[in-house]
Design a protein around this motif. Structure first.
Motif, short mmCIF file in Angstrom:
data_model
loop_
_atom_site.label_atom_id
_atom_site.label_comp_id
_atom_site.label_asym_id
_atom_site.label_seq_id
_atom_site.Cartn_x
_atom_site.Cartn_y
_atom_site.Cartn_z
N ALA A 192 0.84 -1.19 0.00
CA ALA A 192 0.00 0.00 0.00
C ALA A 192 0.88 1.24 0.00
CB ALA A 192 -0.93 0.01 1.22
N CYS A 210 -6.15 11.51 -11.46
CA CYS A 210 -4.96 10.68 -11.21
C CYS A 210 -4.84 9.58 -12.25
CB CYS A 210 -5.04 10.05 -9.82
SG CYS A 210 -5.02 11.25 -8.46
N VAL A 212 -2.71 5.93 -12.62
CA VAL A 212 -1.88 4.95 -11.92
C VAL A 212 -1.37 3.91 -12.91
CG1 VAL A 212 -1.80 3.24 -10.07
CG2 VAL A 212 -3.21 5.29 -9.81
N CYS A 220 -9.96 11.98 -8.75
CA CYS A 220 -9.40 11.51 -7.49
C CYS A 220 -9.33 12.67 -6.52
CB CYS A 220 -8.00 10.91 -7.70
SG CYS A 220 -6.79 12.09 -8.37
N LEU A 224 -4.46 10.29 -1.85
CA LEU A 224 -4.75 9.14 -2.69
C LEU A 224 -4.15 7.90 -2.03
CD1 LEU A 224 -5.72 7.88 -5.40
CD2 LEU A 224 -3.44 8.38 -6.30
N GLU A 225 -5.00 6.94 -1.70
CA GLU A 225 -4.55 5.73 -1.02
C GLU A 225 -4.57 4.56 -2.00
OE1 GLU A 225 -6.82 5.09 2.49
OE2 GLU A 225 -6.34 7.04 3.37
N LEU A 226 -3.41 3.97 -2.23
CA LEU A 226 -3.29 2.82 -3.13
C LEU A 226 -3.11 1.56 -2.29
CD1 LEU A 226 -0.81 4.34 -5.76
CD2 LEU A 226 -3.31 4.24 -5.88
N THR A 227 -3.86 0.53 -2.60
CA THR A 227 -3.77 -0.72 -1.86
C THR A 227 -3.59 -1.88 -2.84
OG1 THR A 227 -6.18 -0.98 -1.89
CG2 THR A 227 -5.21 0.16 0.01
N LEU A 229 -1.03 -3.35 -4.00
CA LEU A 229 -0.06 -3.10 -5.06
C LEU A 229 0.73 -4.37 -5.37
CD1 LEU A 229 1.32 0.34 -3.85
CD2 LEU A 229 -0.04 -0.05 -5.91
N HIS A 234 5.97 1.33 -9.73
CA HIS A 234 4.67 1.96 -9.94
C HIS A 234 4.88 3.45 -10.22
CE1 HIS A 234 2.46 -1.61 -8.61
NE2 HIS A 234 3.39 -1.72 -7.67
N VAL A 236 2.67 7.15 -10.54
CA VAL A 236 1.41 7.86 -10.31
C VAL A 236 1.56 9.28 -10.84
CG1 VAL A 236 -0.25 8.69 -8.61
CG2 VAL A 236 0.89 6.49 -8.27
#
Length: 331
Positions: A192, A210, A212, A220, A224-227, A229, A234, A236
């Motif tokens: 994350a 956003c 990704v 967005c 911004l929370e990315l989970t 992964l 990566h 963004v």
């Protein structure tokens, strides 16, 4: 010249003349709007007190705070004129040809939708900041289709006079800038990540989009929370937009590597297994295509083979990405 040739010549001349006239009368789209209204302070509408003159004219992109009120026990003349924005942009409102004994006895402000003389802070958008022959114009950002009300009022006495209020609207084509406030470290020991960002000027920033890992830009918010992964690198990208839809042409970009080799949603082991399964499915699809006897069967088999081949290509790319991530995490 024969009669037939004469008719042809006359006909050609007439067509040429008609074409030239058409070119002349076709309206050309204007890049700006210019509108003038004469506003008269005749005493038919009055208000208690008036707005303070703080010396600062409002500007597009920055919402000015209502400067306060003055002389609440005094009655002043006021009059209004409305402007409906045909397009979004920066509206400049200026005052000229003031007939008051002193030009400083006329002051210009602007409101959204409506004006309430007994509640002068309601719907307030901006003002000139000062009055007189050298007073600057005011500017406010406007949106297409909305109504704006310019207000002219006395400042020193209840005097009958008038002035010309001019509206000049130019298209707003300047987007806000985008910047990250917080980004993940180069190596994230988790599946994350959290990113925060902002737009400048803040008052001119209405929303964000956003992107990704190369996907399409989508709406967005910050943070911004990315989970979940996958292991690997990566990227963004974030771009700010103003209220008129102008997007930052140079999005802020952050890159990092997810190094959660155990709990990631897709490890190298599972990705490799998925690739093996995809390659096996492609091999079977090729066999079915080779055995297909009818045009209909071959068409169906070819369609399935194409679909499975794309899936195998994506799986192979995923394995490559994870391998690169594992290598980067080991460095």
């Amino acid at each position: 010249m024969s009669a037939r040739h004469l008719r042809r010549a006359v006909g050609a001349s007439a067509l040429a003349l008609l074409a030239s006239l058409l070119v002349i009368v076709v309206p050309q789209p204007a890049s700006a709007v210019h509108q003038i209204a004469t506003v008269t302070l005749d005493g038919s509408t009055t208000q208690p007190g008036r707005m303070l003159r703080d010396g600062t004219a409002s500007q597009c992109g920055t919402q000015k705070v209502y400067p306060g009120s003055a002389s609440p026990a005094t009655t002043f003349n006021y009059a209004t004129t409305a402007f409906v924005a045909p397009t979004s942009g920066c509206l400049t409102v200026s005052l000229s040809h003031v007939t008051c004994v002193s030009p400083t006895n006329a002051f210009l402000s602007i409101y959204s939708a409506e004006y309430h003389p007994t509640s002068q802070a309601s719907h307030y958008l901006g003002d000139q900041g000062s009055s007189g022959a050298t007073a600057p114009p005011l500017q406010v950002s406007v949106e297409k289709g909305r109504t704006y009300v310019a207000v002219l009022n006395n400042t020193n006495a209840q005097e009958a006079c008038s002035g010309d209020v001019t509206f000049d609207l130019a298209d707003d084509t300047t987007p806000p800038d985008t910047a990250f406030v917080r980004t993940p470290p180069a190596k994230v020991r988790d599946s994350a990540a959290v990113l925060t960002f902002t737009g400048q000027p803040a008052a001119d920033t209405a929303s964000f989009q956003c992107q990704v890992d190369g996907a399409a830009f989508a709406a967005c918010t910050s943070p911004l929370e990315l989970t979940a992964l996958a292991v690997g690198s990566h990227t963004v990208a974030v771009r700010a937009l103003d209220g008129f839809g102008n997007a930052d042409p140079s999005p802020a970009v952050a890159t990092f590597v997810s190094c959660d080799l155990k709990s990631g949603t897709l490890t190298l082991e599972t990705a490799t297994a998925a690739l093996a399964g995809a390659d096996k499915a492609v091999a079977k699809a090729k066999q079915r295509l080779a055995k297909a006897k009818t045009p209909k069967a071959r068409k169906k088999a070819r369609k399935r083979l194409t679909k499975l081949t794309k899936a195998a290509t994506a799986a192979r790319q995923q394995v490559t990405t994870i391998q690169q991530g594992v290598h980067a995490c080991a460095e």
